[in-house]
Enzyme design. Structure first.
Site, short mmCIF file in Angstrom:
data_model
loop_
_atom_site.label_atom_id
_atom_site.label_comp_id
_atom_site.label_asym_id
_atom_site.label_seq_id
_atom_site.Cartn_x
_atom_site.Cartn_y
_atom_site.Cartn_z
N GLY A 245 51.38 6.53 -39.27
CA GLY A 245 50.12 5.86 -39.61
C GLY A 245 49.93 5.86 -41.11
O GLY A 245 49.87 4.82 -41.75
N GLY A 474 52.55 11.89 -35.49
CA GLY A 474 53.71 12.63 -35.95
C GLY A 474 53.36 13.97 -36.53
O GLY A 474 54.22 14.82 -36.71
N ARG A 636 44.70 28.67 -42.40
CA ARG A 636 45.43 29.09 -41.22
C ARG A 636 46.45 28.01 -40.81
O ARG A 636 46.14 26.82 -40.82
CB ARG A 636 44.48 29.33 -40.06
CG ARG A 636 45.20 29.71 -38.76
CD ARG A 636 44.25 29.78 -37.60
NE ARG A 636 43.23 30.80 -37.80
CZ ARG A 636 43.40 32.09 -37.52
NH1 ARG A 636 44.53 32.52 -37.02
NH2 ARG A 636 42.44 32.94 -37.75
N ILE A 637 47.64 28.46 -40.47
CA ILE A 637 48.66 27.55 -39.97
C ILE A 637 48.72 27.71 -38.46
O ILE A 637 49.02 28.79 -37.95
CB ILE A 637 50.03 27.88 -40.62
CG1 ILE A 637 49.97 27.67 -42.14
CG2 ILE A 637 51.12 27.01 -39.99
CD1 ILE A 637 49.53 26.30 -42.58
N ASN A 639 50.68 25.96 -36.32
CA ASN A 639 52.06 25.90 -35.81
C ASN A 639 53.00 25.76 -37.00
O ASN A 639 53.16 24.68 -37.55
CB ASN A 639 52.21 24.72 -34.84
CG ASN A 639 53.60 24.66 -34.23
OD1 ASN A 639 54.59 24.94 -34.90
ND2 ASN A 639 53.67 24.29 -32.96
N LYS A 641 56.13 25.64 -37.34
CA LYS A 641 57.27 24.71 -37.20
C LYS A 641 56.83 23.29 -37.55
O LYS A 641 57.51 22.58 -38.29
CB LYS A 641 57.76 24.76 -35.75
CG LYS A 641 59.02 23.98 -35.48
CD LYS A 641 59.52 24.28 -34.07
CE LYS A 641 60.92 23.75 -33.84
NZ LYS A 641 61.47 24.27 -32.58
N GLY A 710 44.37 22.01 -43.48
CA GLY A 710 45.08 20.74 -43.31
C GLY A 710 46.33 20.68 -44.15
O GLY A 710 46.36 21.13 -45.29
N GLY A 712 48.67 17.75 -43.94
CA GLY A 712 49.34 16.44 -43.82
C GLY A 712 49.66 15.76 -45.12
O GLY A 712 50.59 14.97 -45.19
N GLU A 713 48.87 16.01 -46.14
CA GLU A 713 49.02 15.20 -47.35
C GLU A 713 49.39 15.99 -48.59
O GLU A 713 49.88 15.44 -49.57
CB GLU A 713 47.72 14.40 -47.59
CG GLU A 713 47.55 13.34 -46.52
CD GLU A 713 46.12 12.84 -46.39
OE1 GLU A 713 45.81 11.81 -47.00
OE2 GLU A 713 45.32 13.47 -45.67
#
Lengths: 750, 352, 165
Positions: A245, A474, A636-637, A639, A641, A710, A712-713
């Site tokens: 996206g 994704g 916090r993570i 996941n 992987k 977050g 993602g970016e």
């Protein structure tokens, strides 16, 4: 709620575990259904015809030839396009954009849809569109900074302020021991998700089913509905998988509206799948910027003033100005900081949010400028960044909710071997004689949240279903969100069914701004806790339960059982509690949103440090990133992987920004001359050698209940600068324009 | 894509007969033809499928020592043919530096010769292009022409031929075998692609209905196997066309060059062999200075066709690099990144 | 005019009547046979999302006319697993997170199977990167893809060879 701490022992199990993607088996077998994979009975194919000029009017089209082509069912042009219930030139809501849906014969950018052909086969629709052979009355294209119209926008990004600052820039510059003014240019970039925009529309009376990839599923239904005068609930939008996206798949576009219209008019399902070439124009892009940084530095290498100005391009008919200067608001301490913007109107499609809007372009410029400042001061770039480390957010003075950037610098530098970096450029060669350079950049991304809601149902057999209309493009939402929901329910993910990806579910908000895990995750967390609380209520009020009298606060939920907090020998399974209560299930609901108090009190930012090694051929100038390490602190993570994949993907986007991506307009026609994957380069596998993402632990009790910022970016920010600064270190050439090309570095070589 | 008639002939004679009409195109793998048909730059009425024709897919050593490659041999199969790659390592390297593994598995050697320029104005039916539509004009001339020709171009056309494979073929004196309505003939590969001059629409030496049936490497072409390289400058580490490229071949005895071949790619509408440079190199020692002189001579006639003057310098430098690497000796195994300067261990000579 | 093609797709022989010679192998698979695993990312052979095996060789199905393929064997992503048992390359892609959005994944996996069958890359990551460069992944999962190829190749090489022989 009994216990508001994120994942206390009570919620123990799986969040934080590196689980493989739950949708993995579907994706590796071809069974994952993307929008264009749908084939309802009787489906027709739609293909838009697009404009070859950038400004003017369509004066004629050979509609008869198109209609005569075997298989063509209908040809829509402005002359026969059925009415819409909303004007495509009127914006809808915060994220709505003006679009082209054949409302008139004007052309405002090359690649704009100007007609729409529907046929029995894809081959017939495609040739039908080609046979239209439009004629134009063209006006000169304005696609350069010189020909565009300079203007002062009201807002930047999605409603952000034009100018933010504190302190006296001119005084800071006047008092400085060193002054630096440096300019940058970033190009037009196109999202180019691997999955081109697609939509399959089916009407049943006034009910509409849409298969289309979307990043904001429930919001999009409201937008689509407005064009057809139906209630949003009448639309069932299904978006189980998005083939990427990156910001381009949130709001409806003209061709999608026309597909729905054609399906209604023709009484048959219709499929649209844009071609790769058609992705360059009507579905948004990251627009060009021209940026200037002015910096003052004292004798110790501390900033005395930082002024970041960005001129952003937008279309002639709508506004989205890249908030590039915003990158300078939060990263480095300075007594005076000013960030300002203005705009240029060009004959292009309207830009929009593309992975790290603002931060990507802005940090590209800032991080190179910071390196230049370090050079002026004769300092190691890392030492310089540490000297200007912001302990509190510079402009607002707010404390950071958490900030482990120092740890990122340390861990990244150590893993990379930064300490042995020579200060001066052109000092290193590898065994093959390649010029070798090391560069770094600081990564930063804000942590937005969007309103989201969710529900959780614990069923009679002790398993659960959780629901929210999330979008997985994704980033791994199907897995990470399920982990959060399962943790809140005290269940293993295997015991939790996760229903998501369509609009007949609680609104999960926007999968954007790196905020989906935090927003939808918080909603799921709260829904899970709510369901557990209802279960605890049943047990603790039932004298027959071993948990009688514990109260909700007195129980732990783990592995499908409730335990008395102070005596774990007292416990009961969910199934037992429900069976005795004679209930088929208990339902919980939850919401996610930013706590305004925490946003008021704290600066909320994720941080990171990226280190890159670049090899440059000493005579030919061919460049390659040979090594890249990023260390990130983003709360916090959920996941590791999947978070690693997000970080690495972001870093590759940074590499791509630095070395590859640029859409090039022909100056006369305004057409993009490289509108495909052969001409618009994104990195291939061979461009991406060794990469590593290091996760720095960060506990953040303030950013949200989950402590999630977050991921993602942020990977793209810092990475552009790291690569550009490594090029400088290898060659002595300081990039000011992206992407860096062979001819840019050539003069610095032998 | 325009509708077309599809014909699958059983013999070369049938194919040639079927291709007699105007508007006919031969279909091999179609990797370039279909691309152009989808974009509208090519709109044939009839496709004659030559993929099943017998006898066109051999790689054979002829009695005189020449190597004959059937037109339907797939790029990957030729590059991975052990005997071929041993004798002509640079041809294999050039093939493997082009396109992607998937395309090389499909694309044929004949199709590689026949592929069209990647000039974006040629591919865009809305743009003026003399090559695609004679007399229409050339939008590239005043357009985005950073990657266009620096040699052999005319005011009518500044396109380049994109092949990697053809660059070493030109240097090695390859011959193109052709069958056609008037019988069989041969054309030197160097003369196969035509420079634009006044008639850019005439792209190759083929007459209507003619078909490339084979490419032949002459007997002496295998003599360069020990000292030869292909170098390709591109803007992505892989899967990108050459900005410029060079194939260099040397025969060396006692440190002296007894014979040299040099051809450039990405610089003109044909692979550009420089016999001037070859003459300069003959009899010279393996020295960087000599290579630089040869490279300069190869580009003496070069001039920018637009915003691409840098290509002249890059072509000069890639020629020097290819010569240096050829002098250093052909690597025993093809590098991981074929044709790429990024994977070359070019050692002392290059740093001289 | 109708063309009859005899194709073996994922092991099953089929006679397919094709009424339009313009149909590419990709569009035949996706739009007419509803085998939608192979994806259309560019339709011009520039991204690799449409990669399938034709007679064991990986090719771009978007640049191949279906009508010219009469008599071949085609393997698509749908034909790779043995029932519920994933092919080693599929399994390795999951384990190494060799994808994110999943759109390029069928093409990546078919390309990886082809690459292993070609036997040119060996265990050199650089040769695998080069050999997989015809498959663009916009999400940037290249690191996991290379790990997955190495892993699948090392662990299951014999099985893979049998499959693609």
């Amino acid at each position: 709620m009994p216990d508001t701490l994120p994942f206390p022992p009570r919620m123990g199990s799986n969040a934080g575990q590196p689980l493989s993607r739950r949708d993995g088996p579907l994706k590796v077998t071809g069974a994952a259904t993307f929008a264009a994979d749908n084939h309802p009975e009787g489906m027709l194919y739609a293909v838009p015809a697009t404009a070859a000029i950038a400004r003017g009017r369509v004066t004629g089209m050979n509609v008869a030839a198109a209609r005569a082509h075997p298989g063509v069912v209908e040809v829509y042009t402005p002359a026969n396009r059925p009415p819409l219930m909303h004007d495509p030139d009127e914006k809808l809501g915060l994220f709505g954009m003006r679009m082209e849906a054949l409302q008139n014969d004007s052309v405002r950018y090359a690649g704009q849809p100007i007609a729409f052909v529907v046929a029995e086969t894809l081959e017939a629709a495609t040739e039908g569109a080609a046979l239209l052979a439009p004629e134009y009355a063209a006006e000169p294209a304005r696609v350069t900074a010189e020909t565009g119209e300079r203007y002062t926008p009201e807002r930047v990004g999605f409603g952000g302020p034009l100018s933010v600052g504190a302190g006296d820039i001119e005084a800071g510059l006047a008092a400085a021991a060193h002054r630096l003014e440096t300019r940058f240019e970033t190009p037009d970039q196109y999202h180019n998700a691997m999955e081109p925009h697609a939509l399959v529309a089916q009407w049943d009376g006034d009910k509409l089913t849409l298969d289309t990839p979307n990043q904001a599923i429930v919001m999009a239904c409201g937008l689509f509905a407005a064009y057809f005068g139906i209630p949003a609930e009448n639309i069932h939008l299904r978006s189980p998988f998005l083939g990427g996206g990156f910001g381009s798949k949130a709001v409806p576009t003209g061709a999608q509206i026309l597909t729905i219209l054609a399906a209604r008019e023709l009484g048959r399902p219709v499929k649209l799948a844009l071609t790769r070439q058609q992705m360059f124009g009507p579905v948004g892009h990251r627009a060009r910027t021209w940026q200037t940084l002015r910096m003052g530095l004292d004798g110790a290498g501390k900033l005395t003033a930082l002024h970041h100005h960005s001129t952003g391009a937008t279309s002639s008919f709508d506004d989205f100005i890249e908030p590039a200067a915003a990158a300078s608001r939060t990263l480095y301490a300075s007594p005076a900081i000013l960030t300002t913007h203005d705009g240029i109107r060009l004959d292009t499609g309207t830009p929009g949010a593309m992975r790290a809007p603002g931060e990507a372009s802005g940090s590209a410029a800032l991080e190179v400028a910071i390196d230049e400042a370090a050079e002026v001061c004769g300092m190691n770039p890392l030492a310089f960044r540490l000297a200007n480390y912001a302990e509190v957010e510079p402009i607002t003075g707010k404390p950071y909710s958490s900030k482990a950037l120092r740890e990122c610098y340390e861990a990244g530098a150590k893993a990379f071997g930064w300490a042995s970096r020579p200060l001066a450029p052109r000092q290193m060669r590898d065994e093959a004689g390649m010029l070798t350079g090391w560069g770094m950049g600081t990564a930063v991304f804000h942590c937005p949240m969007f309103p989201a809601s969710a529900e959780a149902v614990i069923r009679a057999d002790g398993t659960a279903v959780i629901r929210t209309s999330g979008a997985d493009m994704g980033q791994g939402a199907w897995t990470a969100l399920a982990q959060i929901g399962a943790a809140a329910l005290g269940l293993d993910p295997d015991q939790v069914e996760f229903e998501s990806g369509h609009s007949h579910l609680p609104d999960a908000g926007v999968a954007g701004g790196s905020g989906h895990t935090a927003s939808a995750g918080q909603a799921l967390h709260n829904a899970g806790e709510d369901a557990v609380a209802r279960l605890a209520e049943l047990a603790s009020t039932d004298p027959a339960s071993p948990l009688y009298g514990t109260g909700n606060a007195g129980v732990l939920a783990r592995r499908g059982r409730l335990y008395a907090r102070d005596d774990e020998s007292r416990s009961e399974s969910y199934a037992e509690i429900l069976a005795r209560a004679g209930k088929p299930q208990v339902e919980g609901t939850g919401k996610g949103a930013r706590d305004p108090a925490s946003a008021e009190t704290y600066a909320l930012q994720a941080h990171g440090a990226v280190f890159a090694e670049v090899k440059v051929d000493p005579e030919l100038g061919q460049m390659r990133v040979s090594r890249m390490i990023g260390a990130f602190a983003a709360g916090r993570i959920i996941n590791p992987k999947l978070a690693r994949s997000q970080y690495l993907g972001g870093m590759i986007w940074g590499l791509s920004f630095a070395l590859h991506e640029e859409a090039i307009h022909d100056r006369r026609t305004g057409r993009i001359v490289n509108a495909d994957f052969a001409g618009y380069h994104v990195p291939v596998n061979a461009d991406v050698p060794e990469m590593e993402a290091i996760m720095i632990h960060e506990d953040d009790p303030h950013v949200n209940v989950l402590g999630v910022k977050g991921v993602g970016e942020i990977g793209i920010t810092g990475s552009v600068g790291a690569v550009a600064n490594a090029i400088w270190h290898a060659t002595g050439f300081r990039p000011h324009r992206f992407p860096v090309r062979i001819e840019d570095v050539l003069p610095s070589l032998s | 894509m325009k509708s077309f008639d599809y014909i699958r002939p059983a013999s070369i004679a049938e194919a040639i007969a079927a291709a007699a009409e105007p508007g006919t195109a031969y279909l091999a793998a179609g990797t370039n033809l279909l691309d152009l048909m989808k974009g509208g730059a090519s709109r044939p009425d009839r496709l004659v499928d030559i993929t099943r024709l017998p006898g066109l897919d051999g790689v054979d050593r002829l009695d005189d020592g020449a190597m004959r490659i059937g037109t339907m041999v797939r790029n990957a199969d030729l590059a991975h043919d052990p005997a071929f790659a041993r004798a002509y390592p640079v041809v294999a390297e050039a093939l493997l530096s082009g396109a992607s593994a998937q395309l090389r598995n499909a694309a044929t050697v004949g199709g590689n010769l026949m592929q069209k320029t990647r000039c974006s104005y040629f591919a865009d039916p809305a743009a003026a292009c003399n090559r695609r539509s004679p007399g229409a004009g050339c939008d590239a001339r005043q357009g985005e022409n950073r990657s266009h020709a620096i040699l052999g171009w005319s005011e009518n056309c500044i396109a380049t031929h994109p092949s990697d494979f053809c660059v070493p073929l030109a240097a090695l004196g390859a011959v193109v075998e052709i069958a056609g309505p008037a019988g069989s003939r041969e054309v030197a590969l160097e003369d196969f692609h035509l420079l634009p001059d006044e008639t850019p629409e005439r792209e190759t030496a083929l007459e209507r209905g003619e078909l490339v049936t084979a490419i032949r490497l002459p007997p002496d072409a295998a003599g360069f196997a020990a000292h030869s390289r292909y170098m390709k400058l591109r803007e992505r580490t892989s899967f990108a066309f050459a900005l410029v490229s060079a194939a260099a071949f040397l025969k060396v005895e006692d440190g002296i060059i007894t014979e040299a071949r040099l051809a450039l790619g990405g610089v003109a509408a044909r692979p550009w062999r420089s016999k001037v440079a070859e003459e300069l190199l003959k009899g010279a020692a393996l020295e960087r200075r000599t290579f630089a002189e040869a490279a300069t001579a190869a580009l003496a006639e070069a001039r920018p066709s637009g915003d691409n003057a840098v290509k002249i310098e890059l072509a000069r430098r890639i020629s020097i690099r290819a010569l240096l690497l050829a002098a250093a000796g052909t690597p025993s195994r093809l590098p991981a990144l074929p044709g790429s300067p990024l994977s070359s261990q070019y050692g002392d000579l290059a740093n001289a | 005019m109708t063309y009859v093609l005899n194709l073996t797709i994922n092991g099953a022989a089929q006679a397919i009547a094709l009424d339009d010679p313009r149909v590419t192998l990709l569009d035949l698979l996706r739009e007419r046979l509803h085998l939608t695993g192979a994806k259309k990312g560019c339709d011009r052979g520039q991204c690799g999302a449409c990669t399938v095996l034709v007679d064991g060789r990986r090719i771009n199905s978007c640049l191949t006319l279906a009508v010219s393929l009469d008599g071949v064997e085609i393997t698509t992503i749908e034909g790779l697993a043995e029932g519920e048992t994933l092919h080693p390359v599929q399994q390795a892609f999951i384990e190494h997170d060799g994808f994110q959005c999943g759109f390029c994944t069928p093409g990546q996996i078919m390309s990886a199977v082809g690459l292993i069958g070609e036997g040119q890359a060996g265990t050199d990551p650089e040769r695998i990167r080069e050999g997989m460069s015809g498959n663009i992944c916009r999400c940037g999962a290249y690191h996991g893809i290379v790990e997955a190829v190495l892993d699948a190749q090392a662990t299951f090489q014999d099985g893979v060879k049998r499959k693609t022989a």
